[in-house]
Design an enzyme around this catalytic site. Structure first.
Site, PDB file in Angstrom:
ATOM      1  CB  ALA A   1      -0.920   0.004   1.220  1.00  0.00           C
TER       2      ALA A   1
ATOM      3  CG  LEU B   1      -1.553  -4.998   1.688  1.00  0.00           C
ATOM      4  CD1 LEU B   1      -1.429  -3.869   0.674  1.00  0.00           C
ATOM      5  CD2 LEU B   1      -1.938  -6.301   0.993  1.00  0.00           C
ATOM      6  CB  SER B   2       4.310  -7.726   3.437  1.00  0.00           C
ATOM      7  OG  SER B   2       4.484  -7.110   2.175  1.00  0.00           O
ATOM      8  CD  GLU B   3       7.200  -3.812   5.040  1.00  0.00           C
ATOM      9  OE1 GLU B   3       6.907  -2.824   5.746  1.00  0.00           O
ATOM     10  OE2 GLU B   3       7.955  -4.729   5.410  1.00  0.00           O
ATOM     11  CB  THR B   4       1.136   0.463   4.656  1.00  0.00           C
ATOM     12  OG1 THR B   4       0.176  -0.599   4.532  1.00  0.00           O
ATOM     13  CG2 THR B   4       0.493   1.764   4.198  1.00  0.00           C
TER      14      THR B   4
END
Length: 262
Positions: free
Chosen positions: A21, A43-46
């Site tokens: 994101a 998600l894994s990363e924002t």
């Protein structure tokens, strides 16, 4: 008002690669708000971007914590800035907790300029070997992760880690790698981060800041083709230049929205 996008990074096809994101901020937000948004996106990363000087401040959050370096969400961020006409620069500067990072347009691809994060050989803690559940050829560690080389690609692809045990290892994550059996790639890998709320990351740019120097030494070549063999999968170009690692890939936007809760 904040706009947020979901981007599949290190792929040219939707629903492959690593989803991230990207949230474009017009004013700084409190850390707890940033963490709440990352938890909501799950998600894994924002990545959160805020204009600063001649570039952008960038911060990355998993659903449970902030991290100091993330490749795929940075690539996704550069992709959005160019796609949405928010930047007319050929090169974008990102100011992060790991120093100055850059993204450049390279034909139809994006190339990230990241710091090298080489590992040092070390003794493996028992929980690491138990959690991975296979024999190893080499174990090293950098400031983020453990790096494990195993005998062949089949072992990498077939790994079924014990995540409850791996989560007890005092590290951000565990990278497992081997030479590739395909002529298309020099090495493959998988990356596991149960301690920070990500069992397996689909494609991990920051892991290749360690994998790049490692395989450069082993193969005596500075330009490497890499494949991360997660279920979604993703390909990266890895180019070494001294203490910098250049990571090349593509990205596809799949969602666009507006955050209503401020």
């Amino acid at each position: 008002m904040a706009f947020i996008y979901q981007v599949d990074a290190f792929t040219d096809k939707p629903f492959q690669g690593n989803p991230a994101a990207v949230c474009i901020l017009t004013a700084p937000k409190e850390d707890q708000w940033l963490q709440n948004v990352a938890m909501e996106m799950n998600l894994s990363e924002t990545a959160f971007l805020f204009p600063e000087e001649n570039g952008y401040q960038i911060r990355w959050f998993t659903p449970t914590t902030e991290v100091d370096l993330c490749g795929h969400a940075t690539l996704a961020s550069a992709h959005i800035l160019w796609e949405q006409n928010l930047s007319d620069q050929h090169e974008i500067s990102f100011f992060s907790k790991s120093g100055l990072l850059k993204a450049r347009q390279n034909g139809g691809r994006i190339e990230l300029d990241f710091p090298a994060e080489p590992e040092t050989e070390c003794e493996a803690p028992p929980t690491l070997l138990e959690g991975i559940g296979t024999g190893v050829r080499y174990v090293g560690k950098n400031r983020f992760d453990y790096l494990i080389e195993v005998e062949n690609e089949e072992i990498v692809r077939d790994l079924k880690p014990n995540f409850d045990v791996l989560a007890k290892v005092e590290t951000r994550g565990v990278i497992v790698t081997s030479r590739s059996e395909s002529s298309a790639y020099d090495f493959i890998s998988r990356a596991f981060f149960p301690r920070i709320g990500i069992l397996e990351d689909p494609v991990t740019g920051s892991a290749h800041c360690c994998l790049g120097p490692y395989w450069q030494k082993k193969l005596n070549q500075s330009h490497l083709a890499a494949y991360q063999a997660s279920k979604r999968g993703g390909a990266l170009d890895v180019r070494m230049n001294g203490e910098r690692v250049f990571l090349g890939g593509e990205a596809v936007t799949v969602l666009k929205g507006e955050i209503l809760s401020e």
